[in-house]
Design an enzyme around this catalytic site. Structure first.
Site, PDB file in Angstrom:
ATOM      1  N   ASN A  10       5.252  -2.591  -9.146  1.00 18.74           N
ATOM      2  CA  ASN A  10       5.459  -3.687  -8.208  1.00 18.74           C
ATOM      3  C   ASN A  10       4.129  -3.917  -7.496  1.00 18.74           C
ATOM      4  O   ASN A  10       3.746  -3.144  -6.623  1.00 18.74           O
ATOM      5  CB  ASN A  10       6.567  -3.299  -7.209  1.00 18.74           C
ATOM      6  CG  ASN A  10       6.764  -4.351  -6.125  1.00 18.74           C
ATOM      7  OD1 ASN A  10       6.221  -5.453  -6.211  1.00 18.74           O
ATOM      8  ND2 ASN A  10       7.551  -4.014  -5.112  1.00 18.74           N
ATOM      9  N   LYS A  12       3.324  -6.260  -5.546  1.00 17.25           N
ATOM     10  CA  LYS A  12       3.476  -6.882  -4.222  1.00 17.25           C
ATOM     11  C   LYS A  12       2.423  -8.001  -4.075  1.00 17.25           C
ATOM     12  O   LYS A  12       2.108  -8.659  -5.053  1.00 17.25           O
ATOM     13  CB  LYS A  12       3.384  -5.825  -3.113  1.00 17.25           C
ATOM     14  CG  LYS A  12       4.340  -4.653  -3.377  1.00 17.25           C
ATOM     15  CD  LYS A  12       4.484  -3.702  -2.227  1.00 17.25           C
ATOM     16  CE  LYS A  12       5.448  -2.587  -2.646  1.00 17.25           C
ATOM     17  NZ  LYS A  12       5.761  -1.674  -1.547  1.00 17.25           N
ATOM     18  N   HIS A  96      14.400  -6.284  -2.632  1.00 13.08           N
ATOM     19  CA  HIS A  96      13.405  -5.312  -2.166  1.00 13.08           C
ATOM     20  C   HIS A  96      13.476  -5.207  -0.636  1.00 13.08           C
ATOM     21  O   HIS A  96      13.664  -6.207   0.049  1.00 13.08           O
ATOM     22  CB  HIS A  96      12.001  -5.715  -2.611  1.00 13.08           C
ATOM     23  CG  HIS A  96      11.014  -4.613  -2.419  1.00 13.08           C
ATOM     24  ND1 HIS A  96      10.467  -4.338  -1.194  1.00 13.08           N
ATOM     25  CD2 HIS A  96      10.525  -3.688  -3.281  1.00 13.08           C
ATOM     26  CE1 HIS A  96       9.666  -3.289  -1.318  1.00 13.08           C
ATOM     27  NE2 HIS A  96       9.691  -2.866  -2.572  1.00 13.08           N
ATOM     28  N   GLU A  98      11.284  -4.902   1.563  1.00 12.97           N
ATOM     29  CA  GLU A  98      10.320  -5.713   2.316  1.00 12.97           C
ATOM     30  C   GLU A  98      10.848  -7.136   2.489  1.00 12.97           C
ATOM     31  O   GLU A  98      10.668  -7.750   3.538  1.00 12.97           O
ATOM     32  CB  GLU A  98       8.952  -5.692   1.615  1.00 12.97           C
ATOM     33  CG  GLU A  98       8.267  -4.346   1.825  1.00 12.97           C
ATOM     34  CD  GLU A  98       7.311  -3.935   0.722  1.00 12.97           C
ATOM     35  OE1 GLU A  98       6.922  -4.776  -0.104  1.00 12.97           O
ATOM     36  OE2 GLU A  98       6.961  -2.731   0.690  1.00 12.97           O
ATOM     37  N   GLU A 168      15.528   2.734  -3.562  1.00 12.54           N
ATOM     38  CA  GLU A 168      14.267   2.906  -2.833  1.00 12.54           C
ATOM     39  C   GLU A 168      14.539   3.202  -1.362  1.00 12.54           C
ATOM     40  O   GLU A 168      14.740   2.271  -0.573  1.00 12.54           O
ATOM     41  CB  GLU A 168      13.419   1.641  -2.939  1.00 12.54           C
ATOM     42  CG  GLU A 168      13.063   1.240  -4.352  1.00 12.54           C
ATOM     43  CD  GLU A 168      11.826   0.367  -4.387  1.00 12.54           C
ATOM     44  OE1 GLU A 168      10.824   0.776  -4.979  1.00 12.54           O
ATOM     45  OE2 GLU A 168      11.841  -0.727  -3.777  1.00 12.54           O
ATOM     46  N   GLY A 174       5.653   3.309   0.491  1.00 12.75           N
ATOM     47  CA  GLY A 174       4.305   3.110   1.021  1.00 12.75           C
ATOM     48  C   GLY A 174       3.909   4.132   2.080  1.00 12.75           C
ATOM     49  O   GLY A 174       2.902   3.970   2.759  1.00 12.75           O
ATOM     50  N   SER A 214       6.793   5.888  -3.044  1.00 18.76           N
ATOM     51  CA  SER A 214       5.656   6.823  -3.171  1.00 18.76           C
ATOM     52  C   SER A 214       5.665   7.634  -4.460  1.00 18.76           C
ATOM     53  O   SER A 214       5.251   8.793  -4.475  1.00 18.76           O
ATOM     54  CB  SER A 214       5.564   7.739  -1.943  1.00 18.76           C
ATOM     55  OG  SER A 214       5.384   6.959  -0.768  1.00 18.76           O
TER      56      SER A 214
END
Ligand code: PGA
Length: 251
Positions: A10, A12, A96, A98, A168, A174, A214
């Site tokens: 991904n 991003k 996702h 985010e 996730e 991250g 991660s």
């Protein structure tokens, strides 16, 4: 049909087009097990140039990172599932964390996006996962169950063939803090159990469930060796060509 091992990157909102092409070329030229499905979720702007560079024989599939829930209309700045299907992009990432956080995407909207994506003929990497407070309160399995029930479980068993699930945990994205293999396995087994209850053993056995948060070249092997972890959705480490090759070869 056994479920597939999947290494999904991904990107991003990262890379220029030329950096993206260089990264993809590192992956296509590397030795790897041809039974592992490699997917790259790239910015919309990169799809067309990458399609021209990636040979069909390289078995790398592209994904968009989002799409709208309508086919067309007055939605300035949006991209529809039909547009992605028209470009022959096979996958789209939905849900996702985010986008849930920064774009306020809730389970109901994600249900609409899933419906629209499937109707357009796209396959979906559907993300779920809990925040740290929820895990600390011991409510992580229930939280993910609600995310699945309110969005994904409207699909029928046939449509589930087009779904890859990515678990996730938000606290691991991250942050450099990875869920332990045991924590990942616990949730993945719980998700597979939910799939079995809703759709039966066949769908449960055939749906790939990826771990994200991660994942790197050092921890991928142990995570992927867990019985119900079928691969990873990888952010940061997918931007480093050689490290992502290591992850692709971690099965
Ligand atoms: P990360 O991101 O690997 O950088 O933690 C994972 C993701 O957001 O999909």
């Amino acid at each position: 049909m056994a479920r597939k091992n999947v290494a999904a990157g991904n990107w991003k909102m990262n890379t220029t087009i030329s950096q993206g092409i260089e990264l993809a070329q590192t992956l296509t030229s590397a030795e790897r097990d041809k039974n592992t499905l490699v997917i790259l979720a790239v910015p919309f702007t990169h799809i067309f140039p990458l399609q021209k560079k990636i040979k069909a024989s390289s078995k790398i599939q592209l994904a968009a990172q989002n799409c709208h829930h309508k086919t067309s209309g007055a939605y300035t700045g949006e991209i529809s599932p039909a547009m992605l299907a028209d470009m022959k992009v096979p996958y789209v990432v939905l849900g996702h964390s985010e986008r849930r956080e920064y774009n306020h995407e809730d389970n109901a909207l994600l249900a609409a996006k899933l419906r629209a994506a499937l109707d357009a003929g796209l396959k979906v990497i559907f993300c779920c996962g809990e925040a740290l407070e929820i895990r600390k309160a011991g409510k992580h399995v229930g939280h993910v169950k609600t995310q699945l029930i309110e969005s994904l479980f409207q699909l029928d068993a046939q449509e589930m063939k087009s779904i890859i699930i990515a678990y996730e945990p938000i606290w691991a994205i991250g942050t450099g803090e990875t869920a332990s293999p045991a924590q990942a396995q616990e949730m993945h087994a719980a998700i597979r159990n939910m799939l079995q209850k809703k759709y039966g053993k066949r769908v449960a056995d055939n749906t790939s469930i990826l771990y994200g948060g991660s994942v790197n070249g050092g921890n991928a092997k142990e995570l992927f060796s867990q019985a119900d972890v079928d691969g990873g959705l990888v952010g940061g480490a997918s931007l480093k060509g050689q490290e992502f090759v290591q992850i692709i070869n971690a099965f």
